[in-house]
Write an enzyme that holds these catalytic residues in place. Structure first.
Site, PDB file in Angstrom:
ATOM      1  N   LYS A  52     -10.664  -0.390   1.806  1.00 17.06           N
ATOM      2  CA  LYS A  52     -11.337   0.395   0.796  1.00 17.06           C
ATOM      3  C   LYS A  52     -11.288  -0.203  -0.637  1.00 17.06           C
ATOM      4  O   LYS A  52     -12.343  -0.195  -1.569  1.00 17.06           O
ATOM      5  CB  LYS A  52     -10.710   2.034   0.712  1.00 17.06           C
ATOM      6  CG  LYS A  52     -11.363   2.822  -0.259  1.00 17.06           C
ATOM      7  CD  LYS A  52     -10.683   4.034  -0.286  1.00 17.06           C
ATOM      8  CE  LYS A  52     -11.175   4.984  -1.337  1.00 17.06           C
ATOM      9  NZ  LYS A  52     -10.623   6.289  -1.440  1.00 17.06           N
ATOM     10  N   GLN A  53     -10.236  -0.957  -0.852  1.00 14.78           N
ATOM     11  CA  GLN A  53      -9.939  -1.525  -2.119  1.00 14.78           C
ATOM     12  C   GLN A  53      -8.779  -2.548  -2.085  1.00 14.78           C
ATOM     13  O   GLN A  53      -8.044  -2.652  -1.149  1.00 14.78           O
ATOM     14  CB  GLN A  53      -9.691  -0.372  -3.252  1.00 14.78           C
ATOM     15  CG  GLN A  53      -8.223   0.004  -3.187  1.00 14.78           C
ATOM     16  CD  GLN A  53      -7.900   1.049  -3.941  1.00 14.78           C
ATOM     17  OE1 GLN A  53      -8.299   2.498  -3.735  1.00 14.78           O
ATOM     18  NE2 GLN A  53      -7.372   1.185  -5.079  1.00 14.78           N
ATOM     19  N   GLU A  69      -6.783   3.001   1.324  1.00 13.43           N
ATOM     20  CA  GLU A  69      -6.484   4.368   1.982  1.00 13.43           C
ATOM     21  C   GLU A  69      -7.410   4.328   3.315  1.00 13.43           C
ATOM     22  O   GLU A  69      -7.336   5.405   4.060  1.00 13.43           O
ATOM     23  CB  GLU A  69      -7.014   5.253   1.095  1.00 13.43           C
ATOM     24  CG  GLU A  69      -6.337   5.436  -0.203  1.00 13.43           C
ATOM     25  CD  GLU A  69      -6.621   6.233  -1.225  1.00 13.43           C
ATOM     26  OE1 GLU A  69      -6.058   6.945  -2.226  1.00 13.43           O
ATOM     27  OE2 GLU A  69      -7.885   6.613  -1.416  1.00 13.43           O
ATOM     28  N   TRP A  99      -1.933   7.055 -10.812  1.00 16.44           N
ATOM     29  CA  TRP A  99      -1.473   5.717 -10.893  1.00 16.44           C
ATOM     30  C   TRP A  99      -2.656   4.764 -11.576  1.00 16.44           C
ATOM     31  O   TRP A  99      -2.257   3.733 -12.161  1.00 16.44           O
ATOM     32  CB  TRP A  99      -1.001   5.168  -9.599  1.00 16.44           C
ATOM     33  CG  TRP A  99      -2.083   4.859  -8.844  1.00 16.44           C
ATOM     34  CD1 TRP A  99      -2.599   5.509  -7.970  1.00 16.44           C
ATOM     35  CD2 TRP A  99      -2.420   3.240  -8.179  1.00 16.44           C
ATOM     36  NE1 TRP A  99      -3.601   4.888  -7.038  1.00 16.44           N
ATOM     37  CE2 TRP A  99      -3.411   3.308  -7.282  1.00 16.44           C
ATOM     38  CE3 TRP A  99      -2.031   2.034  -8.836  1.00 16.44           C
ATOM     39  CZ2 TRP A  99      -3.909   2.089  -6.829  1.00 16.44           C
ATOM     40  CZ3 TRP A  99      -2.798   0.961  -8.196  1.00 16.44           C
ATOM     41  CH2 TRP A  99      -3.627   1.130  -7.089  1.00 16.44           C
ATOM     42  N   ASP A 100      -3.693   5.266 -11.519  1.00 17.89           N
ATOM     43  CA  ASP A 100      -4.863   4.482 -12.344  1.00 17.89           C
ATOM     44  C   ASP A 100      -4.644   4.129 -13.592  1.00 17.89           C
ATOM     45  O   ASP A 100      -4.746   3.133 -14.373  1.00 17.89           O
ATOM     46  CB  ASP A 100      -6.217   5.258 -12.384  1.00 17.89           C
ATOM     47  CG  ASP A 100      -6.611   5.726 -10.996  1.00 17.89           C
ATOM     48  OD1 ASP A 100      -5.840   5.719 -10.023  1.00 17.89           O
ATOM     49  OD2 ASP A 100      -7.738   6.245 -10.744  1.00 17.89           O
TER      50      ASP A 100
END
Length: 770
Positions: free
Chosen positions: A602-603, A490, A359-360
């Site tokens: 994580k992000q 995640e 999906w990046d």
């Protein structure tokens, strides 16, 4: 270990001094690619020290059978391996009978590597004292041609420093290669033919299971002090290997050079043709041009790329080097020429993650390619997803979804899911939303609506059907909920009502309904075709709307923020600054159980939603959410710092924005995640571009108009970038006290800068004070 051995220069990556401990890291950082193939910066000559060999061909992969202890229904059958391809760069070298090997040399002095990003070539130089005390100077130059993208070129120079020498070169091809990672130690390649004659060699091989037929080829010639020697090599071949051998005596001060062309032809690009014959034709083109002319064309090709995509930064050489490294690697990975290809997270620099598409691409890469190339490149990336729609429907069917519901894969090579971590493969379903958002983002930026009636609407219908079926009605909440998911963060698995996922689901349905109406009103033939093909009814659309209208979003009245998921406030909310540095990164220091119970992110997760849909929320809401979530974010995903940099810049928190920019731009150069030897983080590099253009530059598109709200880090004197917007190229130069705009093309356009309208006319610069 930070990569402090790399010298900061504006246009090159330079390593000085030979350190065996850094070889694998440098193999990643100095990687080469041309969109069709790529390779890690392995030595041409023998190296018996620790090395990670890697040569890769775009689109060629192997379906490595999934290996798990407990098979689950719907589990992907394989994990796609980005295949290490037959090696064409090899050149064995002997000096007076002693093999050149930097691992065994008595001395290595003046060692230097340079990756010249401006011109697209890689050079290594050093002096070596071999075990037999012979002393030589070596210079090796290599590039992968953009002009002939099936060809790479090497010139390897050996100079006798203090005595006469006998030098033997043995250029070779080797298909006896293995991948660093393999589930079952399968044989990935089957070599079918070795052909050698004169100064040419060929190895034909195909991949097991996927049957990608390839031909690895080479051609070489010897030069003495720059003059071609008419010398026929001695040929040698064995089962998986073919080589040529040249011997030549040289006097003290002489330079003996080997020029080698090599590369790959692939049946996918030459259907039904003999690949050896095709390879000979390719070599003839390279030979006719010659090494120097091909190198000149390489410089011209890169000059054209940089003309549009360069970002200049004055006053901060590390920041300048960082952004150019990111832009360079993105262009080495994908140039938009082939809609069958995509942008893998490691590109041509390593094998981790597998697959070529995440999906990046939609979330991070499409904005870069839209603004720095023509719109056809971004359209090809969207076409890639349309071509895989049927596979996305099949992926959803394996999980029990019906009626044409589509779940795009987390990781894929051919549209089929090939990622086999349960909590990501089946739960990280937000990737569907990123694909729908990219369709919207493409139209918003380019103004090209044609993609939606031609292809995009079918994709949107499949995605809307998935969200409708994936949501379930909660009697207790009297709302629709989405259970058992993993958001972008995640470090939380199998949670209920991830806000970002729920928000995307609602938006996707509403956006699809809007496009159905627009296509109905303006493209009647397409509408009839699509409705007939998908068997869509008004009743089904009404059911979708019911789900969207009653979607549940977890919210804390006390904190005045949307909650990342239902149970986020049940965690022990200790911020990252109170986490001992010895426990970082937590993904390398903690058990997975401990990570999942922690509040650490994580992000960007909720903040990823605020990035996509910033016009849905006020600046005050963004600040509240940023100030709440960022302190819990460990940024252990390469995709995290860029989003936070953009949002910090919008909030005028420039010190934070600059810190996050440096982290994203120098993620690999400074090895923040302590893993650069595995390969580079290619897709996050597009986020680096976004952090300057959308973050500091404040570029947005709204109502068919470019908007800018420029800011500049205190450390910078100025920065500039270009945007290709609907046929006009706008150059933006931001200084400490003003921003200067210019436009090339035939037409004037009106933009907005700091909420004021500015008319840009060709041939005229306009300055807007801050």
């Amino acid at each position: 270990m930070n990569q402090e051995y790399l010298k900061a220069t504006p246009w090159s990556i330079i390593e000085e001094g030979f350190d065996k401990e850094l070889v694998q890291s440098s193999e990643s950082i100095f990687s080469l690619g041309n969109g069709a193939m790529g390779q890690r910066a392995n030595f041409e000559e023998t190296y018996t020290g620790e090395t990670f060999q890697g040569s890769y061909i775009a689109g060629v992969y192997y379906p490595d059978k999934t290996r798990v202890g407990w098979w689950k229904n719907g589990y992907p059958e394989y994990f796609a391996k980005v295949l290490n391809a037959p090696n064409w760069i090899g050149i064995n070298i002997w000096v007076n009978g002693e093999a050149l090997d930097l691992n065994t040399c008595k001395e290595v002095n003046g060692y230097s590597r340079e990756l010249n990003m401006k011109e697209g070539w890689y050079r290594r130089t050093f002096e070596a004292v071999l075990p037999n005390d012979r002393k030589i100077q070596v210079e090796a130059i290599r590039f992968l041609s953009l002009h002939l993208d099936e060809v790479g070129a090497i010139q390897y120079n050996v100079t006798a420093i203090d005595s006469d020498l006998e030098v033997k070169f043995q250029p070779y091809l080797d298909s006896g290669i293995t991948n660093e990672d393999s589930n079952w130690d399968d044989k990935f390649w089957n070599t079918t033919n070795i052909d050698v004659h004169g100064n040419q060699g060929f190895i034909e091989a195909y991949t097991m299971k996927t049957q990608f037929k390839t031909c690895t080829f080479m051609q070489s010639q010897l030069l003495l002090n720059g003059e071609i020697l008419k010398k026929e090599p001695k040929s040698t071949s064995k089962d998986l290997w073919v080589g040529h051998e040249y011997s030549q005596k040289i006097s003290k001060g002489d330079t003996l050079s080997l020029q080698k062309f090599g590369g790959y032809t692939v049946e996918r690009n030459h259907q039904g043709k003999n690949l050896v014959d095709i390879s000979k034709e390719v070599l003839k083109k390279a030979e006719d041009l010659g090494f120097e002319t091909l190198l000149d064309k390489q410089k011209q090709s890169w000059a054209e790329i940089w003309e549009m995509s360069d970002i200049t930064i004055e006053g901060d050489v590390k920041a300048q080097q960082g952004i150019r490294f990111n832009i360079f690697q993105l262009n080495q990975t994908y140039l938009g020429r082939d809609s069958r290809l995509n942008i893998g997270p490691k590109g041509f620099t390593g094998e981790k993650y597998g697959g070529s598409t995440y999906w990046d691409t939609e979330a991070y890469c499409i904005p870069f390619y839209m603004a720095t190339k023509n719109q056809q490149v971004a359209r090809n990336l969207l076409k890639y997803r349309y071509n895989h729609l049927q596979k996305a429907i099949e992926n959803a069917q394996k999980l029990g979804f019906t009626n044409g519901a589509a779940l795009y894969p987390m990781v894929t090579m051919n549209g089929e899911e090939c990622h086999n971590e349960w909590e990501i493969t089946f739960e990280e379903i937000h990737r569907n939303g990123a694909i729908a958002f990219a369709i919207y983002n493409y139209y918003r930026f380019t103004g090209d609506y044609s993609y939606i009636p031609e292809m995009g609407l079918e994709v949107l219908i499949g995605i809307a059907r998935f969200w409708h079926q994936r949501a379930s009605f909660s009697e207790q909440k009297q709302k629709y909920v989405i259970l058992g998911v993993t958001g972008p963060n995640e470090y939380e698995n199998n949670v209920n009502n991830n806000w970002y996922t729920n928000y995307l689901a609602q938006w996707c349905i509403n956006f699809t309904v809007e496009q159905l109406q627009r296509v109905h009103d303006g493209f009647e033939d397409d509408y009839r075709r699509i409705v007939g093909k998908t068997k869509l009814t008004d009743g089904e659309v009404a059911h979708w709307k019911k789900v969207a209208d009653k979607m549940y979003f977890p919210y804390s009245e006390e904190k005045q923020v949307f909650l990342q998921q239902d149970g986020f406030l049940d965690k022990e909310l200790i911020t990252v600054k109170d986490l001992p540095s010895a426990q970082r990164p937590i993904n390398q220091k903690w058990s997975w159980d401990r990570i999942l119970r922690s509040p650490y992110i994580k992000q960007a997760d909720v903040l990823q939603g605020f990035y996509f849909f910033e016009d849905h929320f006020s600046k005050e809401e963004l600040k509240r959410h940023f100030d709440f979530y960022e302190p819990f974010t460990v940024h252990e995903s390469s995709l995290s710092p860029c989003v936070h940099s953009i949002q910090a810049a919008k909030l005028n928190q420039m010190e934070q924005a600059y810190k996050f920019y440096l982290r994203t731009s120098r993620l690999d150069l400074d090895d923040y995640n302590k893993e650069v030897e595995e390969g580079l983080h290619i897709t996050s590099m597009a986020g680096t571009w976004m952090s300057i253009v959308e973050g500091f530059g404040g570029m947005r598109v709204a109502d068919d108009q470019l908007l800018f709200n420029p800011r500049i880090p205190e450390k910078w004197d100025s920065y500039s970038f270009k945007i290709n917007f609907r046929g006009s190229v706008v150059k933006v130069s931001v200084k400490q006290k003003e921003t200067e705009f210019s436009i090339s093309g035939d037409d004037s356009i009106t933009i907005r800068c700091n909420q004021k309208e500015v008319e840009l006319k060709p041939g005229r610069d306009i300055s807007v004070p801050h």
